[in-house]
Motif scaffolding. Sequence first.
Motif, short mmCIF file in Angstrom:
data_model
loop_
_atom_site.label_atom_id
_atom_site.label_comp_id
_atom_site.label_asym_id
_atom_site.label_seq_id
_atom_site.Cartn_x
_atom_site.Cartn_y
_atom_site.Cartn_z
N GLU A 68 1.81 -36.80 33.42
CA GLU A 68 0.99 -37.69 34.24
C GLU A 68 0.76 -39.04 33.57
O GLU A 68 0.82 -40.09 34.22
CB GLU A 68 -0.35 -37.03 34.54
CG GLU A 68 -1.27 -37.88 35.40
CD GLU A 68 -2.64 -37.27 35.58
OE1 GLU A 68 -3.31 -37.62 36.58
OE2 GLU A 68 -3.07 -36.47 34.72
N LYS A 69 0.47 -39.03 32.26
CA LYS A 69 0.22 -40.26 31.51
C LYS A 69 0.90 -40.13 30.15
O LYS A 69 0.95 -39.05 29.57
CB LYS A 69 -1.29 -40.49 31.30
CG LYS A 69 -2.10 -40.61 32.58
CD LYS A 69 -3.58 -40.78 32.26
CE LYS A 69 -4.44 -40.73 33.52
NZ LYS A 69 -4.18 -41.88 34.40
N HIS A 70 1.40 -41.27 29.64
CA HIS A 70 2.09 -41.26 28.34
C HIS A 70 1.78 -42.57 27.63
O HIS A 70 2.07 -43.66 28.14
CB HIS A 70 3.60 -41.09 28.54
CG HIS A 70 4.36 -40.91 27.27
ND1 HIS A 70 5.75 -40.94 27.23
CD2 HIS A 70 3.95 -40.69 26.00
CE1 HIS A 70 6.14 -40.75 25.98
NE2 HIS A 70 5.06 -40.60 25.22
N ASN A 71 1.16 -42.46 26.45
CA ASN A 71 0.81 -43.63 25.65
C ASN A 71 1.18 -43.37 24.20
O ASN A 71 1.21 -42.23 23.74
CB ASN A 71 -0.69 -43.93 25.73
CG ASN A 71 -1.13 -44.38 27.11
OD1 ASN A 71 -1.18 -45.57 27.40
ND2 ASN A 71 -1.48 -43.42 27.96
N THR A 72 1.45 -44.45 23.47
CA THR A 72 1.65 -44.35 22.03
C THR A 72 0.68 -45.29 21.33
O THR A 72 0.31 -46.34 21.86
CB THR A 72 3.10 -44.70 21.63
OG1 THR A 72 3.40 -46.03 22.04
CG2 THR A 72 4.09 -43.73 22.24
N ILE A 73 0.29 -44.90 20.11
CA ILE A 73 -0.57 -45.71 19.26
C ILE A 73 0.11 -45.85 17.91
O ILE A 73 0.52 -44.84 17.31
CB ILE A 73 -1.96 -45.06 19.08
CG1 ILE A 73 -2.62 -44.80 20.44
CG2 ILE A 73 -2.86 -45.92 18.19
CD1 ILE A 73 -3.87 -43.94 20.36
N ARG A 74 0.27 -47.07 17.42
CA ARG A 74 0.89 -47.29 16.11
C ARG A 74 -0.09 -46.95 15.00
O ARG A 74 -1.24 -47.39 15.02
CB ARG A 74 1.37 -48.74 15.96
CG ARG A 74 2.62 -49.05 16.73
CD ARG A 74 3.30 -50.31 16.19
NE ARG A 74 2.42 -51.46 16.18
CZ ARG A 74 2.41 -52.40 17.13
NH1 ARG A 74 3.24 -52.31 18.14
NH2 ARG A 74 1.58 -53.43 17.04
N ASN A 75 0.36 -46.19 14.01
CA ASN A 75 -0.50 -45.86 12.88
C ASN A 75 -0.89 -47.09 12.07
O ASN A 75 -2.00 -47.16 11.52
CB ASN A 75 0.22 -44.88 11.94
CG ASN A 75 0.29 -43.49 12.53
OD1 ASN A 75 -0.57 -43.09 13.30
ND2 ASN A 75 1.34 -42.76 12.19
#
Length: 306
Positions: A290-297
Amino acid sequence: MKIAFTSCMNFEAGLDGFQRVWNRIAVEQPDYLFLLGDQIYMDYFPHLGKPAGWNAEEFRAAMTAKYTAQWNVPNFRMLFNAMRLRQGVDGGVYGTWDDHDFAWNNACGTQVSAPVKAVTRELFSRFMKIDPPTAGIYYAVPLRQGPQKIGKAIFLDTRWYRDVPGDGNTLLGEDQFRFLEAELKDEDGLVLICAGTPIRATGNGWMRYRDDYARFRQITYGRNIIFLSGDIHENAFLPPPGETRLFEVISSGAFVTKYKYVGDRENFGILDYTPGGLIDIKLFDRHGLEKHNTIRNTDFAYEELL
């Protein structure tokens, strides 16, 4: 390191005792399973609040039956037991509660009798196999990838000390705030804060407790934090508000409908952490991703992929 997280399982919503969501989570092969509240429903529409009239023994009988029914769902029991085999090594099952598995709809700890609170805590500890040395259910666990510790998950209790909503009223309580400060003090790895009640994703969230919310923001200000929660029977990904660095991610509705008895929402989330790389967050419903996000470390910048 891969964490599956979800909340809200109403066994009585199913007619055949089968909850497909646990098979779908097992396919993801998570290292950790976080259950973030409403593991059972002591009350449900149209009988909201009914348990408030029960004494401790009536409460014990009803709650034991509901836990037993949920824990006897074959594919849930299989996943739970398999994840428990890794407990404290490089995975396991952890969680906290919310209103429906603490007492009843919108229950505040200040309004629940001490005998009933003792029963609910005892049964939560027995079935979830989590028994921290505190009055409520709050504790922290190290997060590991093999032998390497990469951070910690801090589980908070937003029910035990809770008063009715009000600017100066209590949500977490003094002891829990001191615990949170101590857990954050020397941690420089990945920090996940987990609770049954969302912060911003509901009208009954933390902002109705102005002073406690302000203190929480002060304690966490400037830190890279991902806050995981449930409760709302929906999935949500909320970027940090203002200049804060706290993402709020909700997965709610593992086996419950939004408004009615019958239905299978199958909502769950997967947080996949790669040291030095990305935190990949996928939220699933019964139709798939449904939703897909990435966060950079490195800088905690995010990208919305779906």
